[in-house]
Design a protein around this motif. Structure first.
Motif, short mmCIF file in Angstrom:
data_model
loop_
_atom_site.label_atom_id
_atom_site.label_comp_id
_atom_site.label_asym_id
_atom_site.label_seq_id
_atom_site.Cartn_x
_atom_site.Cartn_y
_atom_site.Cartn_z
N TYR A 137 48.10 -12.26 24.51
CA TYR A 137 47.38 -13.37 23.89
C TYR A 137 48.27 -14.62 23.82
O TYR A 137 49.50 -14.54 23.94
CB TYR A 137 46.91 -12.99 22.49
CG TYR A 137 48.03 -12.68 21.52
CD1 TYR A 137 48.53 -13.66 20.67
CD2 TYR A 137 48.59 -11.40 21.45
CE1 TYR A 137 49.57 -13.39 19.78
CE2 TYR A 137 49.62 -11.11 20.58
CZ TYR A 137 50.10 -12.11 19.74
OH TYR A 137 51.14 -11.84 18.87
N ASN A 138 47.62 -15.75 23.62
CA ASN A 138 48.30 -17.03 23.46
C ASN A 138 48.69 -17.18 21.98
O ASN A 138 47.83 -17.29 21.11
CB ASN A 138 47.38 -18.17 23.89
CG ASN A 138 48.10 -19.50 23.93
OD1 ASN A 138 48.94 -19.80 23.08
ND2 ASN A 138 47.77 -20.33 24.91
N THR A 141 47.42 -20.28 20.15
CA THR A 141 46.02 -20.18 19.73
C THR A 141 45.88 -19.26 18.54
O THR A 141 45.12 -19.53 17.60
CB THR A 141 45.16 -19.64 20.89
OG1 THR A 141 45.39 -20.42 22.05
CG2 THR A 141 43.68 -19.68 20.53
N ASN A 158 38.20 -13.78 16.50
CA ASN A 158 38.26 -14.75 17.59
C ASN A 158 36.85 -15.28 17.85
O ASN A 158 36.15 -14.81 18.73
CB ASN A 158 38.83 -14.12 18.86
CG ASN A 158 38.79 -15.09 20.04
OD1 ASN A 158 38.67 -16.30 19.87
ND2 ASN A 158 38.86 -14.54 21.24
N TYR A 161 37.40 -18.69 21.23
CA TYR A 161 38.25 -18.83 22.41
C TYR A 161 37.90 -17.79 23.48
O TYR A 161 37.67 -16.62 23.17
CB TYR A 161 39.72 -18.71 22.02
CG TYR A 161 40.20 -19.85 21.16
CD1 TYR A 161 40.49 -21.08 21.73
CD2 TYR A 161 40.32 -19.70 19.78
CE1 TYR A 161 40.93 -22.14 20.94
CE2 TYR A 161 40.75 -20.75 18.98
CZ TYR A 161 41.05 -21.97 19.57
OH TYR A 161 41.46 -23.01 18.78
N LEU A 221 45.56 -16.67 31.48
CA LEU A 221 46.11 -17.02 30.16
C LEU A 221 47.10 -18.17 30.27
O LEU A 221 47.08 -19.10 29.46
CB LEU A 221 46.80 -15.80 29.55
CG LEU A 221 45.89 -14.80 28.85
CD1 LEU A 221 46.51 -13.41 28.85
CD2 LEU A 221 45.62 -15.25 27.42
N GLY A 224 45.39 -21.40 30.56
CA GLY A 224 44.52 -21.75 29.44
C GLY A 224 43.05 -21.46 29.68
O GLY A 224 42.20 -21.88 28.89
N HIS A 227 42.36 -16.92 26.39
CA HIS A 227 43.38 -16.95 25.33
C HIS A 227 43.78 -15.56 24.86
O HIS A 227 44.69 -15.41 24.05
CB HIS A 227 42.88 -17.79 24.16
CG HIS A 227 42.74 -19.24 24.50
ND1 HIS A 227 43.64 -20.21 24.08
CD2 HIS A 227 41.81 -19.89 25.25
CE1 HIS A 227 43.26 -21.40 24.55
NE2 HIS A 227 42.16 -21.23 25.27
#
Length: 354
Positions: A137-138, A141, A158, A161, A221, A224, A227
């Motif tokens: 995961y980011n 974010t 979530n 996203y 990911l 972008g 996410h």
């Protein structure tokens, strides 16, 4: 025998009759995952044995199986399947037992890989690499991301996203089962049905971007496009090490509810053109220094105990070597057959079509 298989058998036979037997003896046919072998290892083996290694690649286990069933069983010497496909390959007669007398380096393997549940006694398999499948995961974010499958399955965690799931149906079903409290290695039909319903709900969320494999997910990911998603720990570390700036914000985690531990193994096909050369290659890979070289190239954990002194330090710690707590949460994806396999295939087809 199908027409396709017959045609392949005839073409191979014709090549041998035309005088290709000698060339055939000096070639090893390796059928492996894409970008999963250090070219320098291949060159060293070729030089040592004065042979040529012909490599072919697959991107999924169903693709590998279909090619074997279409005649590849007599076209390839060595295949590298994941643990839960091993019993299926054995029971369908697509592979042959290993001759341990030709594999002195087999003893280099860690004990758990010499006698795995999916191949008791290691009669057919020699472990190649092992790893985990987890959530990536980011972190910008999700700075406070829970160590949980909820990052993918709970729309409240979530809500906005884009995210993705794996193309592998059993991994998705296992993750959903784990999140629902049934355990990653659940095989109970009722638990599966509940997990399938969750997957259908998940894929129908507006932010679901689709099913894709581990490497494409990492690239999505990084750009972008998504996410959160699923990937393999070695792929994650490879991209993180190779391009730390682009992948700086990506984090990998093993959900507390449980996740997949997998091992890929070398097997010899039932009608391998060169079984003796195949044994030589397997024993070469099981050498301590070669085994370490393979992991240092792939960024995956080595099942080779003798290789440990030669491993890069980054491979001896998370994410490649999970913590003791995470190890307790990891499970092999179950091997399915008969009615269980039919039920799974039906449920996964419903998930994909609805």
């Amino acid at each position: 025998m199908t027409i396709k298989k017959s045609a392949l058998a005839l073409s191979i036979g014709a090549a041998l009759l035309a005088g290709g037997a000698q060339a055939q003896e000096n070639k090893l046919y390796l059928f492996n995952w894409t970008e999963y072998m250090d070219p320098e290892i291949i060159e060293a083996f070729e030089a040592k044995h004065d042979v040529e290694v012909v490599q072919n690649y697959f991107n999924s286990l169903p693709e590998m199986l279909s090619k074997l069933q279409a005649g590849g069983v007599s076209q390839y010497d060595i295949i590298v399947p994941s643990n839960y496909y091993v019993p299926r390959l054995i029971k369908t007669g697509l592979v042959q037992p290993l001759d341990k007398s030709k594999l002195p380096n087999f003893d280099n393997l860690m004990e758990q890989f010499k006698d795995p549940a999916f191949d008791p006694g290691g009669e057919y398999t020699a472990a190649y690499q092992w790893g985990t499948t987890g959530v990536v995961y980011n972190s910008e974010t999700f700075p406070d991301a829970p160590k949980s499958w909820s990052l993918l399955f709970d729309p409240e965690v979530n809500p906005e996203y884009p995210f993705a799931l794996m193309g592998d149906g059993q991994v998705n079903l296992g993750g959903a089962c784990a999140y629902l409290g049934h355990g990653y290695d659940c095989t109970d039909p009722e638990g599966w049905k509940e997990a399938a319903r969750l997957l259908i709900e998940t894929k129908n969320r507006e932010t679901f971007s689709g099913f894709s494999d581990g490497t494409p997910q990492l690239q999505q990911l990084a750009r972008g496009v998504t996410h959160a998603g699923l990937t393999y720990n070695g792929d994650y570390l490879y991209f993180k090490e190779e391009d730390p700036e682009t992948f700086a914000s990506l984090e990998f985690m093993i959900p507390d509810e449980g996740a997949e531990m997998w091992v890929d193994s070398m097997m010899i096909t039932a009608e391998a053109p060169n079984p003796d050369l195949a044994h030589q290659f397997i024993d070469f890979i099981l050498d301590a220094e070669v085994g370490a070289q393979l992991s240092n190239f792939n960024y995956y954990a080595s099942p080779n105990a003798a290789a440990e002194p030669f491993l890069d330090e980054v491979l001896t710690q998370p994410p490649v070597q999970p913590t003791e707590a995470d190890m307790e949460r990891l499970r092999f994806t179950p091997s399915l057959e008969g009615e269980s396999l039919q039920v799974f295939q039906q449920l996964w087809s419903e998930v994909q079509s609805r």
